[in-house]
Write a protein that holds these residues in place. Structure first.
Motif, PDB file in Angstrom:
ATOM      1  N   ILE A 137       0.855  -1.180   0.000  1.00 19.21           N
ATOM      2  CA  ILE A 137       0.000   0.000   0.000  1.00 19.21           C
ATOM      3  C   ILE A 137       0.893   1.233   0.000  1.00 19.21           C
ATOM      4  N   ARG A 138       0.790   2.029  -1.053  1.00 19.17           N
ATOM      5  CA  ARG A 138       1.597   3.235  -1.151  1.00 19.17           C
ATOM      6  C   ARG A 138       0.696   4.430  -1.349  1.00 19.17           C
ATOM      7  N   GLU A 139       1.184   5.605  -0.970  1.00 20.70           N
ATOM      8  CA  GLU A 139       0.456   6.833  -1.255  1.00 20.70           C
ATOM      9  C   GLU A 139       0.434   7.049  -2.755  1.00 20.70           C
ATOM     10  N   ALA A 140      -0.734   7.375  -3.270  1.00 23.00           N
ATOM     11  CA  ALA A 140      -0.769   7.720  -4.691  1.00 23.00           C
ATOM     12  C   ALA A 140      -0.397   9.189  -4.836  1.00 23.00           C
ATOM     13  N   ARG A 141       0.449   9.525  -5.786  1.00 15.00           N
ATOM     14  CA  ARG A 141       0.872  10.915  -5.941  1.00 15.00           C
ATOM     15  C   ARG A 141      -0.085  11.670  -6.859  1.00 15.00           C
ATOM     16  N   PRO A 162      -0.762  15.389 -12.797  1.00 16.12           N
ATOM     17  CA  PRO A 162      -1.805  16.075 -13.587  1.00 16.12           C
ATOM     18  C   PRO A 162      -2.822  15.099 -14.155  1.00 16.12           C
ATOM     19  N   ALA A 163      -2.348  13.947 -14.626  1.00 13.21           N
ATOM     20  CA  ALA A 163      -3.269  12.967 -15.200  1.00 13.21           C
ATOM     21  C   ALA A 163      -4.278  12.495 -14.160  1.00 13.21           C
ATOM     22  N   ARG A 164      -3.792  12.301 -12.931  1.00 20.52           N
ATOM     23  CA  ARG A 164      -4.660  11.821 -11.866  1.00 20.52           C
ATOM     24  C   ARG A 164      -5.664  12.893 -11.456  1.00 20.52           C
TER      25      ARG A 164
END
Lengths: 315, 289
Positions: free
Chosen positions: A18-22, A25-27
């Motif tokens: 489980i990682r932080e999603a960064r 711009p696309a996200r």
């Protein structure tokens, strides 16, 4: 009992999984695109409205300014109607006055909120009673089902005969003007609450009831700990339905009797349209739409909070 | 089967853990006939006829039979949810009247409350019955059982956040938390996938061997019956009668070490049981629903 050895479903102590999603711009675009689309969509809608009303779009029929005001004029009316400060000289209508929408909205809100409180406050216990007791169900259900299937406005003449139009009603130190309006709203709004509450009680999962019995629930505990929590999301759905029904009811009531005493947004819409005061009609309608939207979205959020397990099964 | 009975009592007197034929009868039904009302059709349906069965203290009794043969009706009578129409059902010498803290149940569809956390679900029996347990102790005991079923870390999770196997662990924990004298299990692993089922079977066996828990367990899987049961009552279909009671004379643990299916007795028992239910199972299929 010993500790069971394997734990197949327990999450592995694996930091990598489980990682932080960064926020790339696309996200950001993926998350925010629907809001952007909505904003653009509304801007296009209002622009077309404005251009159409100014007869600048050649292929759309020309509607007279008396029935189809421009967006800008509607917004100006909206501003004056709610917040006042209008320079009324340039306006060729006599109905528009500072705060006219706000004042009428306040009347609507009084009738609406009191009637909704009564509908919910009476509807829930009646629904619980009908769901929980076969006797109460047998005695009340003919009336409830008949009245809930009947177009409620058909009994309006009877209400006029009995209650009359105008007058006032005193209770708890408060005076309620034109009580027929409250009656109309309550009669349109109460049945979804009753019926949904009843349905919640009736559909309570039999195996949950059996489990509670096996673990020792008496009748009271069965209701408090199983039936009521199970019914709660049904009640919320009922309240949701009845809020929008009640809104129909209050506008209808004001169409019919608003002129007598109270006015109200419904009356304002009706009256201004009769006077061909189109900007005021549109501005009042817009106010009502915003109010209804906030109300419905608010109860939807409430539903998600109250019964998160139902959201999951719905998805 | 009969000729092996001597063997079994020898084993149990030798302190082995196979059967407990010599200990006290805990649950006794005699000539019990029972059924339920089909409300819509306004018909009374007889589910079980003339059931005489004795379950001893510390015994793992499995009821096996085709679906719809009345196994659940039997367990509901023992739980106190249903009253027998004819005959008697006694628990510890007293006729069963209503539910009791000494009998817990695990349900096929979990039947855990979706608006409660795992811990609140497991502590439910203490809330519903006055068992002379303080709030703090109830919490403590709930936490211990949750740990025992391998759900530590999920105390504050809600059921909709759990997988099917984990939900049933909650169901098992809730049933075990009051340390009941009998655990009633109504096809508890029926809705689970094969792997989860096997894991939970192993854990149940360990649990039962350690605590000498009396269990009545319903299944329609012959393999599950042989893996878990001390005795297997084969129930016939429409209406349910006891066809035969089969002793499972195999040592425990059966699942924790090695492959039970390679045991020579396993094949024989399986064949015998299949012979008993075969006609029923095949016959039941051709019957109209």
């Amino acid at each position: 009992m010993t500790k069971m050895d394997t734990q197949p479903e327990a999450p592995a102590a694996d930091q990598e999984r489980i990682r932080e999603a960064r926020w790339t711009p696309a996200r950001l675009w993926r998350k925010g695109r629907y809001a952007v689309i909505t904003i653009i969509n509304l801007m296009v809608f209002f622009t077309i409205w404005e251009l159409w009303a100014r007869d600048l779009i050649p292929f759309l029929p020309d509607l007279h300014v008396l029935v189809f005001p421009t967006f800008s004029e509607t917004m100006e009316t909206f501003k004056i109607g709610w917040f006042g400060g209008g320079n009324l000289e340039g306006f060729n209508n006599k109905m528009l006055a500072d705060f006219v929408i706000a004042r009428n909205f306040w009347e609507t809100l009084k009738v609406y909120s009191v009637s909704m409180l009564v509908s919910i406050g009476l509807g829930i216990p009646i629904g619980l009673l009908m769901g929980g007791s076969k006797w109460a169900d047998a005695i009340l259900s003919p009336y409830v089902w008949t009245l809930s299937s009947l177009p409620r406005i058909a009994i309006y003449p009877i209400l006029v005969m009995i209650i009359g139009i105008g007058g006032s009603f005193k209770m708890l130190g408060l005076t309620f003007e034109d009580p027929i309006q409250y009656w109309i709203v309550i009669l349109t709004a109460i049945f979804p609450v009753i019926i949904n509450t009843w349905a919640g009680v009736k559909t309570t999962d039999q195996s949950l009831i059996n489990a509670a019995k096996v673990f020792g629930a008496n009748r009271k505990q069965l209701y408090r700990k199983v039936v009521l929590p199970f019914t709660l999301p049904f009640v919320v759905t009922g309240v949701q339905l009845s809020l929008s029904r009640g809104l129909i009811g209050v506008v209808l009531a004001e169409f019919l009797t608003g002129a007598v005493k109270l006015g109200g947004v419904g009356w304002l819409i009706f009256r201004s349209a009769n006077a061909f005061n189109a900007p005021l009609t549109y501005a009042s309608l817009m106010s009502l739409a915003i109010f209804a939207l906030v109300l419905v979205q608010g109860t939807r959020a409430m539903e998600a909070k109250i019964a998160p397990w139902r959201q999951v099964t719905k998805a | 089967m009969v000729e092996r009975a001597g063997n079994i009592s020898e084993q149990s007197t030798a302190g082995k853990n196979v059967t407990t034929q010599n200990s006290n009868p805990l649950i006794v039904t005699e000539g019990m006939t029972c059924g339920y009302e089909l409300e819509r059709e306004r018909k009374l349906l007889t589910a079980l006829v003339d059931i005489s069965l004795t379950v001893h203290e510390g015994e793992f009794m499995v009821l096996v039979g085709p679906s719809g043969c009345g196994k659940t009706t039997f367990i509901n009578v023992i739980a106190g949810l249903l009253k027998p129409w004819k005959g008697t059902a006694t628990f510890d010498g007293k006729p069963i009247e209503g539910t009791g803290a000494d009998r817990s149940m695990v349900f096929q569809d979990y039947a855990i409350l979706p608006w409660r956390t795992v811990e609140q679900n497991v502590a439910l029996p203490f809330e519903l019955r006055d068992l002379n347990v303080s709030k703090e102790e109830a919490r403590q005991r709930a936490r211990t059982v949750i740990q025992n079923v391998g759900l530590d870390g999920f105390e504050q999770s809600f059921p909709h956040e759990l997988s099917g196997g984990m939900k049933q662990r909650v169901g098992i924990a809730r049933a075990m938390v009051t340390q009941p004298r009998v655990l009633l299990a109504d096809e508890p692993f029926g809705a689970l996938d094969a792997m989860t089922r096997e894991v939970l079977q192993r854990q149940l066996e360990t649990l039962v061997m350690d605590s000498k828990q009396t269990v009545i367990f319903i299944t329609h899987s012959i393999d599950e019956a042989i893996s878990l049961g001390d005795r297997i009552a084969v129930i016939s279909h429409l209406p349910g009668r006891i066809r035969e009671i089969v002793d499972v004379d195999m040592p425990r643990p059966r699942l924790a070490e090695g492959e039970i299916t390679s045991h020579p007795r396993y094949g024989e028992l399986r064949e015998h049981l299949w012979d008993l239910v075969k006609d029923e199972a095949l016959g039941a299929r051709s019957e109209p629903e």
